[in-house]
Design a protein around this motif. Structure first.
Motif, mmCIF file in Angstrom:
data_model
loop_
_atom_site.group_PDB
_atom_site.id
_atom_site.type_symbol
_atom_site.label_atom_id
_atom_site.label_comp_id
_atom_site.label_asym_id
_atom_site.label_seq_id
_atom_site.Cartn_x
_atom_site.Cartn_y
_atom_site.Cartn_z
ATOM 1 N N ALA A 4 3.304 -7.519 -8.106
ATOM 2 C CA ALA A 4 2.341 -6.616 -7.479
ATOM 3 C C ALA A 4 2.772 -5.159 -7.656
ATOM 4 C CB ALA A 4 2.213 -6.949 -5.995
ATOM 5 N N TRP A 5 4.054 -4.899 -7.513
ATOM 6 C CA TRP A 5 4.571 -3.535 -7.695
ATOM 7 C C TRP A 5 4.260 -3.013 -9.089
ATOM 8 C CZ3 TRP A 5 6.599 0.783 -5.724
ATOM 9 C CH2 TRP A 5 7.306 1.629 -6.584
ATOM 10 N N ASP A 6 4.542 -3.818 -10.094
ATOM 11 C CA ASP A 6 4.302 -3.387 -11.477
ATOM 12 C C ASP A 6 2.826 -3.075 -11.703
ATOM 13 O OD1 ASP A 6 6.975 -3.656 -12.111
ATOM 14 O OD2 ASP A 6 6.752 -5.658 -12.973
ATOM 15 N N ALA A 7 1.947 -3.942 -11.196
ATOM 16 C CA ALA A 7 0.508 -3.729 -11.376
ATOM 17 C C ALA A 7 0.040 -2.505 -10.600
ATOM 18 C CB ALA A 7 -0.264 -4.972 -10.925
ATOM 19 N N ALA A 8 0.565 -2.334 -9.387
ATOM 20 C CA ALA A 8 0.171 -1.191 -8.574
ATOM 21 C C ALA A 8 0.580 0.125 -9.225
ATOM 22 C CB ALA A 8 0.786 -1.310 -7.182
ATOM 23 N N VAL A 9 1.764 0.154 -9.813
ATOM 24 C CA VAL A 9 2.228 1.369 -10.491
ATOM 25 C C VAL A 9 1.272 1.747 -11.622
ATOM 26 C CG1 VAL A 9 4.046 2.288 -11.992
ATOM 27 C CG2 VAL A 9 4.643 1.150 -9.842
ATOM 28 N N THR A 10 0.770 0.747 -12.344
ATOM 29 C CA THR A 10 -0.186 1.019 -13.419
ATOM 30 C C THR A 10 -1.424 1.725 -12.881
ATOM 31 O OG1 THR A 10 0.569 -0.877 -14.722
ATOM 32 C CG2 THR A 10 -1.659 -0.065 -15.170
ATOM 33 N N LEU A 11 -1.935 1.278 -11.740
ATOM 34 C CA LEU A 11 -3.140 1.890 -11.183
ATOM 35 C C LEU A 11 -2.849 3.245 -10.547
ATOM 36 C CD1 LEU A 11 -5.015 -1.185 -9.656
ATOM 37 C CD2 LEU A 11 -5.184 -0.176 -11.941
ATOM 38 N N LEU A 12 -1.664 3.400 -9.966
ATOM 39 C CA LEU A 12 -1.288 4.711 -9.441
ATOM 40 C C LEU A 12 -1.213 5.739 -10.561
ATOM 41 C CD1 LEU A 12 1.503 3.876 -6.837
ATOM 42 C CD2 LEU A 12 -0.806 4.694 -6.364
ATOM 43 N N ARG A 13 -0.632 5.350 -11.675
ATOM 44 C CA ARG A 13 -0.533 6.271 -12.804
ATOM 45 C C ARG A 13 -1.899 6.600 -13.391
ATOM 46 N NH1 ARG A 13 4.868 3.413 -15.436
ATOM 47 N NH2 ARG A 13 6.382 4.628 -14.233
ATOM 48 N N ALA A 14 -2.872 5.713 -13.168
ATOM 49 C CA ALA A 14 -4.237 5.976 -13.630
ATOM 50 C C ALA A 14 -4.981 6.903 -12.687
ATOM 51 C CB ALA A 14 -4.988 4.656 -13.782
ATOM 52 N N GLY A 15 -4.423 7.144 -11.493
ATOM 53 C CA GLY A 15 -5.049 8.092 -10.582
ATOM 54 C C GLY A 15 -5.409 7.566 -9.211
ATOM 55 N N ALA A 16 -5.116 6.305 -8.911
ATOM 56 C CA ALA A 16 -5.437 5.748 -7.600
ATOM 57 C C ALA A 16 -4.545 6.349 -6.522
ATOM 58 C CB ALA A 16 -5.292 4.232 -7.613
ATOM 59 N N ASP A 17 -5.096 6.494 -5.318
ATOM 60 C CA ASP A 17 -4.319 6.909 -4.149
ATOM 61 C C ASP A 17 -3.868 5.707 -3.325
ATOM 62 O OD1 ASP A 17 -4.752 9.814 -4.446
ATOM 63 O OD2 ASP A 17 -6.838 9.327 -3.955
ATOM 64 N N VAL A 18 -4.725 4.694 -3.277
ATOM 65 C CA VAL A 18 -4.491 3.505 -2.455
ATOM 66 C C VAL A 18 -4.764 2.273 -3.306
ATOM 67 C CG1 VAL A 18 -5.141 2.263 -0.340
ATOM 68 C CG2 VAL A 18 -5.246 4.771 -0.401
ATOM 69 N N ILE A 19 -3.908 1.275 -3.183
ATOM 70 C CA ILE A 19 -4.058 0.036 -3.940
ATOM 71 C C ILE A 19 -4.537 -1.067 -3.004
ATOM 72 C CG2 ILE A 19 -2.900 -1.654 -5.406
ATOM 73 C CD1 ILE A 19 -3.057 1.213 -6.563
ATOM 74 N N LYS A 20 -5.610 -1.746 -3.386
ATOM 75 C CA LYS A 20 -6.183 -2.806 -2.552
ATOM 76 C C LYS A 20 -5.854 -4.174 -3.123
ATOM 77 C CE LYS A 20 -10.739 -3.711 -2.162
ATOM 78 N NZ LYS A 20 -10.804 -5.192 -2.361
ATOM 79 N N LEU A 21 -5.481 -5.083 -2.227
ATOM 80 C CA LEU A 21 -5.240 -6.464 -2.635
ATOM 81 C C LEU A 21 -5.831 -7.410 -1.602
ATOM 82 C CD1 LEU A 21 -2.742 -7.475 -0.633
ATOM 83 C CD2 LEU A 21 -1.354 -6.226 -2.282
ATOM 84 N N GLU A 22 -6.225 -8.580 -2.062
ATOM 85 C CA GLU A 22 -6.855 -9.571 -1.203
ATOM 86 C C GLU A 22 -5.826 -10.566 -0.674
ATOM 87 O OE1 GLU A 22 -10.128 -11.469 -3.168
ATOM 88 O OE2 GLU A 22 -11.077 -9.574 -3.727
ATOM 89 N N GLY A 23 -6.098 -11.110 0.505
ATOM 90 C CA GLY A 23 -5.242 -12.147 1.058
ATOM 91 C C GLY A 23 -4.794 -11.845 2.470
ATOM 92 N N GLY A 24 -4.398 -12.906 3.183
ATOM 93 C CA GLY A 24 -4.001 -12.788 4.572
ATOM 94 C C GLY A 24 -2.504 -12.642 4.757
ATOM 95 N N ALA A 25 -1.981 -13.329 5.757
ATOM 96 C CA ALA A 25 -0.581 -13.192 6.128
ATOM 97 C C ALA A 25 0.367 -13.541 4.990
ATOM 98 C CB ALA A 25 -0.283 -14.062 7.350
ATOM 99 N N GLU A 26 -0.084 -14.401 4.068
ATOM 100 C CA GLU A 26 0.777 -14.773 2.944
ATOM 101 C C GLU A 26 1.109 -13.581 2.049
ATOM 102 O OE1 GLU A 26 -3.380 -15.026 1.313
ATOM 103 O OE2 GLU A 26 -2.387 -15.493 3.219
#
Length: 261
Positions: free
Chosen positions: A96-118
């Motif tokens: 998740a970290w690796d994927a989030a970094v890709t989107l941050l570098r593209a210009g995202a401020d906040v990264i959204k992911l689906e799922g509950g307590a898991e």
């Protein structure tokens, strides 16, 4: 905390509602920002509304980065949220970290992911390393093939308790925002009241701290919209009329006009 995100927390305390829309390219993001929208979600919903797929599962990280980059260039003061697509974060925090970094570098401020307590360990891992996470519970479209359809969630006492627990666990793990999709109004209101982080509702009633709509639903660009969405304009008909007029003008010779020189 980033000052734009801090403003969302302050607005929650003051009872000020915020508006979010999806956008997938530069022109739509520019219109949203000019209209005063507070947040733009580059959603994996692009797989359905832009690419015409039956669900979101085919969207890739590369596609999300490409569309996020286009939106970020036009977003202005809007907070840019970007979805982690299916298969890019479920294995564990490091993925998740690796994927989030890709989107941050593209210009995202906040990264959204689906799922509950898991997903709490993943949320904690990313937030501890400086990534703003928006969690997403209720109807989670990436799990549509597990559910069998886009089903409303939290309608039984047991499932409502589970979603309440998921919300609390994700907030405790460090999530900055929480999307509540297709859950009963009373449940969304209770979760919103109990959490200190802003909630963003879609098909979850009027009591969340913010609302999000798919741009194409709002503008009436699709053949039909979900029951909770409001079509503020029949944009599809406006576009068809304009295109038909263009076809007529070309056929009649009225376009392009003749030049004297």
């Amino acid at each position: 905390m980033h000052k734009r995100i801090a403003r969302w927390f302050q607005d929650k305390k003051n009872g000020i509602k915020r508006a979010v829309v999806t956008a997938y390219d530069h022109p739509f993001a520019r219109f949203a920002a000019a209209a005063g929208v507070h947040g733009i979600l580059v959603g994996d919903s692009l797989g359905m509304v832009v690419a015409g797929a039956p669900d979101t599962l085919a969207v890739t990280l590369e596609q999300m980065a490409y569309h996020t980059q286009m939106v970020a260039r036009a977003a202005g003061d809007c907070l840019v949220f970007a979805d982690l697509p299916f298969g890019t974060y479920e294995k564990g925090p490091e993925q998740a970290w690796d994927a989030a970094v890709t989107l941050l570098r593209a210009g995202a401020d906040v990264i959204k992911l689906e799922g509950g307590a898991e997903m709490a360990p993943t949320v904690a891992f990313c937030t501890a390393r400086g990534i703003n996470i928006c969690a997403h519970i209720g109807l989670t479209p990436q799990r549509v093939r597990q559910w069998g359809s886009f089903q409303r969630q939290g309608t039984s006492a047991e499932s409502a308790r589970r979603l309440q627990a998921d919300a609390e666990t994700l907030a405790e793990a460090g999530a900055r925002f929480l999307v509540l999709e297709a859950v009963p109004d009373t449940l969304a209101a209770r979760i919103t009241r109990d959490l200190t982080i802003p909630t963003i509702g879609i098909g979850a009633g009027p009591d969340t701290d913010a609302q999000v709509l798919v741009m194409h639903d709002l503008l009436g660009l699709g053949a039909e919209s979900p029951p909770f969405a409001r079509r503020y304009i029949e944009g599809g008909q406006v576009m068809r009329d304009a295109l038909a007029e263009y076809v007529r003008d070309v056929g009649s010779g009225h376009f392009p006009p003749r030049r004297k020189v």
